[in-house]
Design a protein around this motif. Structure first.
Motif, mmCIF file in Angstrom:
data_model
loop_
_atom_site.group_PDB
_atom_site.id
_atom_site.type_symbol
_atom_site.label_atom_id
_atom_site.label_comp_id
_atom_site.label_asym_id
_atom_site.label_seq_id
_atom_site.Cartn_x
_atom_site.Cartn_y
_atom_site.Cartn_z
ATOM 1 N N CYS A 183 -2.786 17.613 -1.468
ATOM 2 C CA CYS A 183 -2.277 18.290 -2.666
ATOM 3 C C CYS A 183 -1.060 19.125 -2.292
ATOM 4 N N HIS A 215 -6.045 12.384 6.619
ATOM 5 C CA HIS A 215 -4.971 12.779 5.703
ATOM 6 C C HIS A 215 -4.997 11.914 4.436
ATOM 7 N N TYR A 216 -4.394 12.421 3.403
ATOM 8 C CA TYR A 216 -4.234 11.675 2.155
ATOM 9 C C TYR A 216 -5.549 11.175 1.588
ATOM 10 N N ARG A 266 4.429 6.283 2.856
ATOM 11 C CA ARG A 266 4.136 7.672 3.194
ATOM 12 C C ARG A 266 4.873 8.099 4.457
ATOM 13 N N ARG A 272 1.994 12.413 -7.810
ATOM 14 C CA ARG A 272 1.947 11.683 -6.546
ATOM 15 C C ARG A 272 1.797 12.599 -5.327
ATOM 16 N N GLN A 273 1.842 13.900 -5.560
ATOM 17 C CA GLN A 273 1.608 14.797 -4.429
ATOM 18 C C GLN A 273 0.121 15.000 -4.182
ATOM 19 N N SER A 297 -8.132 6.616 -2.422
ATOM 20 C CA SER A 297 -7.414 7.879 -2.579
ATOM 21 C C SER A 297 -6.423 7.668 -3.715
ATOM 22 N N MET A 315 0.415 3.748 1.602
ATOM 23 C CA MET A 315 0.513 4.181 2.990
ATOM 24 C C MET A 315 1.825 3.730 3.614
ATOM 25 N N SER A 321 -3.568 13.339 -3.349
ATOM 26 C CA SER A 321 -4.318 12.174 -2.878
ATOM 27 C C SER A 321 -5.773 12.544 -3.023
ATOM 28 N N ARG A 370 6.454 19.993 3.947
ATOM 29 C CA ARG A 370 5.098 20.143 4.444
ATOM 30 C C ARG A 370 5.133 20.720 5.835
ATOM 31 N N GLN A 407 -6.337 1.344 3.809
ATOM 32 C CA GLN A 407 -4.994 0.749 3.749
ATOM 33 C C GLN A 407 -4.475 0.390 5.134
ATOM 34 N N GLY A 408 -4.842 1.198 6.115
ATOM 35 C CA GLY A 408 -4.442 0.896 7.489
ATOM 36 C C GLY A 408 -5.050 -0.415 7.962
ATOM 37 N N ALA A 421 4.046 14.120 0.987
ATOM 38 C CA ALA A 421 4.576 13.476 -0.196
ATOM 39 C C ALA A 421 5.607 14.380 -0.865
ATOM 40 N N GLY A 422 5.389 15.652 -0.759
ATOM 41 C CA GLY A 422 6.310 16.571 -1.397
ATOM 42 C C GLY A 422 7.515 16.895 -0.537
ATOM 43 N N GLU A 478 -7.123 5.978 2.529
ATOM 44 C CA GLU A 478 -5.922 5.798 3.336
ATOM 45 C C GLU A 478 -6.227 4.962 4.580
ATOM 46 N N TYR A 506 -5.512 0.255 -3.565
ATOM 47 C CA TYR A 506 -6.402 -0.086 -2.451
ATOM 48 C C TYR A 506 -7.566 0.899 -2.403
ATOM 49 N N ALA A 530 0.836 -1.206 0.000
ATOM 50 C CA ALA A 530 0.000 0.000 0.000
ATOM 51 C C ALA A 530 0.872 1.258 0.000
ATOM 52 N N PHE A 558 -2.928 16.879 3.562
ATOM 53 C CA PHE A 558 -2.013 16.059 2.770
ATOM 54 C C PHE A 558 -2.662 15.567 1.481
#
Ligand SMILES: Cc1cc2nc3c(=O)[nH]c(=O)nc-3n(C[C@H](O)[C@H](O)[C@H](O)COP(=O)(O)OP(=O)(O)OC[C@H]3O[C@@H](n4cnc5c(N)ncnc54)[C@H](O)[C@@H]3O)c2cc1C
Ligand SMILES: Nc1nc2c(ncn2[C@@H]2O[C@H](COP(=O)(O)OP(=O)(O)OP(=O)(O)O)[C@@H](O)[C@H]2O)c(=O)[nH]1
Ligand SMILES: [Mg+2]
Lengths: 259, 595
Positions: free
Chosen positions: B443, B274-275, A87, B120-121, B50, A84, B123, A236, B283-284, A232-233, B280, B44, A82, B441
């Motif tokens: 953009c 977030h994301y 991240r 990728r920035q 996301s 995640m 979500s 932040r 995925q957890g 991600a960037g 997200e 996922y 994933a 988180f």
């Protein structure tokens, strides 16, 4: 949690660092972490299920780093890891097995994947594991193993492999020459160590070198109490003031529950 | 070289990684079951995923019917159903329009290179939702330990559009009501009286008796003499109604839930993940499943999904057999849990199914019009209250005039029905605009993702072809970005979005393929259908809790010691916890290494 320490100034900076493990199955990812976190080794470790989230503090000069170590838990097997997982990871250890050439190729593809998916500032270390299998026995006894009060670990697993390896000379098991891996790591900008989870060789070093390379000041300044989350960037955090901790235990929860 | 599995027999196979399915997979794993979790998508989250910007475009291309008809034959069942669920999908890059072919061209658009690099920035959520800070999902997040895998942020404010470019912050607490400078003292008193009522146990109160089904709007105006403005704000921005017809009792219950949620984590009832949120969080839960030994295979199409029919009971190798592309082994499972997206038509009959059309056929057929836009300036409005007004600042006027309020990162703007002056029946719905920025988180810095959503009640098949989500929602987006900003210097025309997408999403199966399960016979006791899309009133605020509720419902059906679906039944008689107590197992050592 970073916020618990902001007040204490620079004396004891306590930084949370998410570290992810990657590598082919059975190269020793979990074993390397178990050596680092618990200083123990199991000769016939099951494929990883269960403990997939470990934490370990380490002190580096004036500050304490708290590694939050994520093991893959097998999700990578069918390329189904994933996003995640990557991240906010500030560090990654990509493991291969020095006795299996294919595992280095797999490691290279993980490095590519990290460079594509993860935080651009991520510190990546390449670990050539199971180096004890290709090292003459006496050399395998490193200072790390001896200094601990459980010398059993290193000696209680004499290992059929070592015995059988003896007949050919251990170096013959080696499929990945050290200089080849070193050359690749240098070219790709990775930290590189040969390690043995069995003897402890190189294990602590890899985590220490990562700790030195992580831009801690940057993490501290860019995450106001947001558990070291980094976007991600990479750059932040100015708007991170509104983050909440769902468990609600706030500052003192940090050490008790690994949240 | 194809991948082999060490194990081909599983207690349960869960097909689909949407939030509800992922929660269920985690709960089954924690209860000791061996779980195989599959998703045909490479990502996922299913319909609650996301996605990176590039993935959003691919998602849209897969759901546009522009592909040649000869290709339709090769579509998987999943994708064919997705194409019926998501319709009228269109997207564009207005900012870059000069450098690209017209959006109407037949070849799928590619991302402008600048967005490609930053893909990728982003979500971007296919199911943008607010998470109430009390309720089933938050409980499940905490009890399962998944809360620590994700980050959450407080919704910073809710505003309503009151017409003519005016937007008003909705008070989120009694203190906010007191501080409001525009409301008359009398209105404040009436509102306070109502808020006291709405936070209490009103079910048995005379005000409610007989009014359960009265539209909330008339209830507020008639029973509590609230002004029309205040009633609209309450109905659409606090109780999160979507239609002027929404009934009083459920709306009051929702409202009480949200009012009581406020304060748990701050001055708002809602959190945002977030994301992109649910994708997200899913995925957890999947990680929990994996940690407990669950196997994950994503991005593989089914070669077959069959129920093995042997005369006497379940065969040794599981009741279901699954063949996936690129996986040589046939996989077996005793119990099948899936969304309707994947289920072969002949298996639907008699399955344990809680889909909206099953619960109450009339309640089904809901349609959402959705819009997603990426903009690169904050939506600031004149009437904004600074994020954290100083509690003991009794004369804030001087302060407000001296400094421009900080742009809010994560906010909700509600457009009550008809507020843009359109009175066509389809517009009898509120439109919500959820705005999330870099703090969520979702953009890059300085940009915002705007999620528009309108619930279209009882859309008949005939109106479908004429229903254009873009022409429905675009005016709201335009209104939003054209709102006057406090810094008058930037009064120039708003710059067009970097990206925008519009589509329709239906919340149940189309009539043509909905097979009515026969209640009496239950030939497939071990098929459990997860319904990730309830026939909810407020998609924005109720979807995430629904996922947890639905997962627990199916979990209990599977684990219940007697009756249908006993394959995995819990041996003991005592009631089973949805989540066992969190163990220290994931804790590890805390020793400080010194070197
Ligand atoms: C271009 C096109 C061609 C079609 N050709 C056929 C056809 O040849 N035969 C047919 O029964 N229906 C065909 N359909 C009808 C339609 O796809 C199905 O009735 C509908 O998809 C049922 O979908 P389901 O998801 O409920 O069931 P599914 O599980 O998707 O299918 C129900 C049954 O119909 C068959 N089927 C579904 N779609 C197709 C398809 N595209 N091509 C071949 N078989 C399909 C499946 O194999 C299955 O036996 C076609 C549709 C389109 C758009
Ligand atoms: N000799 C030797 N054996 C090792 C070493 N590290 C791990 N092993 C053994 O290699 C096997 C696999 O180790 P794991 O730590 O489970 O490997 P992994 O990469 O976590 O495996 P998965 O979780 O299945 O992906 C176990 O039997 C370990 O005992 C090492 O440094 N030397
Ligand atoms: Mg492992």
């Amino acid at each position: 949690m970073a916020d618990a320490n902001d007040a204490s100034g620079s004396a004891d900076k306590h930084v949370q660092v998410k570290l992810v493990l990657l590598g082919e199955a059975a190269v020793g990812k979990s074993s390397v972490v178990m050596r680092f976190v618990n200083n123990e080794f199991q000769a016939n470790k099951e494929p990883t299920i269960g403990a997939a989230f470990l934490t370990q503090k380490c002190r580096l000069e004036d500050r304490v780093l708290r590694y939050e170590i994520w093991d893959t838990a097998g999700q990578e097997r069918f390329h189904s890891l994933a996003p995640m997982y990557y991240r906010n990871a500030q560090a990654a250890v990509v493991v291969y097995d020095v006795t299996k050439a294919a595992s280095l190729e797999k490691a290279k593809s993980w490095v590519k994947e990290l460079q594509r998916q993860a935080n651009p500032n991520i510190v990546i270390a390449l670990a050539g594991n199971k180096v004890d299998l290709v090292t003459p026995a006496p050399a395998a006894e490193t200072s790390f193993a001896e200094s601990e009060d459980e010398p059993d670990d290193a000696t209680a697993t004499p290992g059929e492999i070592s015995a059988s390896a003896g007949s050919h000379g251990p170096e013959s098991l080696r499929q990945v020459p050290k200089d080849e891996a070193q050359a690749y790591a240098t070219e790709a900008g990775l930290l590189f160590f040969e390690t043995s989870a069995k003897t402890g060789e190189g294990v602590v070093e890899i985590f220490t070198e990562i700790a030195k390379k992580i831009p801690i000041e940057y993490i501290l300044s860019s995450t106001r109490g947001a558990a070291g989350r980094n976007g991600a960037g990479g750059a932040r955090g100015t708007a991170a003031g509104g983050d909440v901790n769902l468990d609600g235990a706030g500052k003192k929860a940090g050490d008790a529950c690994n949240c | 070289m194809p991948d082999h599995l060490d194990e081909v027999h599983y207690d349960a196979v869960v097909v689909g990684t949407d939030l509800a399915s992922s929660i269920l997979a985690a709960a089954l794993s924690k209860a000791g079951k061996k779980v195989l979790h599959l998703d045909e998508n490479e990502y996922y989250g299913g319909d609650s995923a996301s996605l990176a910007l590039e993935e959003v475009v691919r998602w849209a291309n897969d759901r546009q019917n522009t592909a040649s008809t000869s290709g339709a034959r090769d579509l998987s069942r999943y994708l064919r159903r997705q194409r019926r669920k998501f319709t009228s999908v269109s997207y564009a890059f207005p900012r870059y329009s000069h450098s690209l072919d017209s959006p109407g061209s037949s070849s799928p658009l590619v991302l402008p290179s600048e967005l490609q690099r930053a893909s990728r920035q982003y979500s971007i959520s296919l199911s943008p939702t607010l998470l109430p800070s009390t309720g089933p999902l938050i409980d499940t997040l905490i009890k399962s330990g998944v809360s620590r895998y994700g980050g959450f942020r407080l919704l910073e404010g809710v505003s309503v559009y009151t017409g003519d470019g005016v937007i008003k912050r909705v008070p989120s607490s009694k203190e906010d009501v007191f501080k409001d400078k525009e409301m008359s003292l009398l209105d404040k008193r009436k509102l306070m009286k109502f808020l006291m009522f709405a936070t209490g146990d009103f079910e048995s109160k005379p005000e409610v008796q007989g009014n359960e089904d009265t539209p909330l709007l008339s209830f507020l105006q008639n029973t509590f003499s609230l002004s029309s403005d205040v009633s609209f704000a309450i109905a659409f921005a606090i109780a999160h109604c979507t239609s002027p017809q929404d009934a009083t009792l459920p709306a009051l219950q929702r409202m009480r839930h949200y009012l009581r949620s406020s304060g748990r984590y701050g001055n708002s009832p809602f959190l945002i993940g977030h994301y992109g949120g649910p994708g997200e969080i899913a995925q957890g839960f999947c990680r929990v499943t994996a940690v407990r030994g669950g196997t994950y295979i994503l991005g593989r199409r089914f070669r077959s999904l069959k129920r093995n029919t042997t005369s006497e009971g379940a065969p040794a190798h599981g009741a279901f057999s699954i063949e996936l592309e690129d996986i040589p082994d046939t996989l077996h499972a005793d119990v099948l849990i899936t969304t309707r997206d994947y289920l072969p038509p002949d298996m639907l009959d008699g399955a344990d199914d809680n889909s909206p059309s099953n619960r109450s056929p009339a309640a089904g057929k809901k349609l959402l019009a959705r819009g997603i836009a990426v903009i690169d300036h904050p939506i600031q409005y004149a009437a904004v209250i600074p994020p954290t007004p100083d509690a003991d600042q009794s004369s804030p006027s001087s302060e407000e005039s001296t400094k421009t309020p900080q742009p809010l990162d994560t906010t909700l703007v509600v457009f009550p029905p008809g507020c843009l002056g359109d009175t066509r029946p389809l517009f009898e719905s509120s439109v919500t605009a959820l705005i999330t920025g870099e703090g969520a988180f979702s953009c890059p810095r300085g940009q915002y993702v705007v999620y528009l959503c309108a619930t279209i009640p009882s859309a008949s098949e005939e109106t479908l072809p004429t229903l254009n989500p873009e022409s429905l929602l675009k005016p709201y987006l335009d209104t939003l970005v054209a709102l006057p900003r406090p810094d008058s210097s930037s009064s120039s025309a708003p710059s067009p979005p970097l990206f925008q997408m519009f589509y329709l999403q239906r919340l149940d199966e189309p009539a043509a393929t909905t097979l009515t399960p026969t209640e009496s016979s239950n030939p497939h006791p071990s098929i459990h259908v997860i319904s990730p899309d309830p026939s909810f009133t407020s998609p924005l605020t109720e979807t995430s809790d629904w996922a947890a509720t639905e997962a627990e419902r199916v979990f209990r059906n599977i684990m219940r010691p007697e009756g249908a679906g006993t394959e995995l039944a819990n041996e003991e008689d005592e009631p089973l916890d949805f989540w066992p107590p969190l163990e220290e197992e994931e804790g590890g050592s805390e020793d400080v290494e010194e070197w």
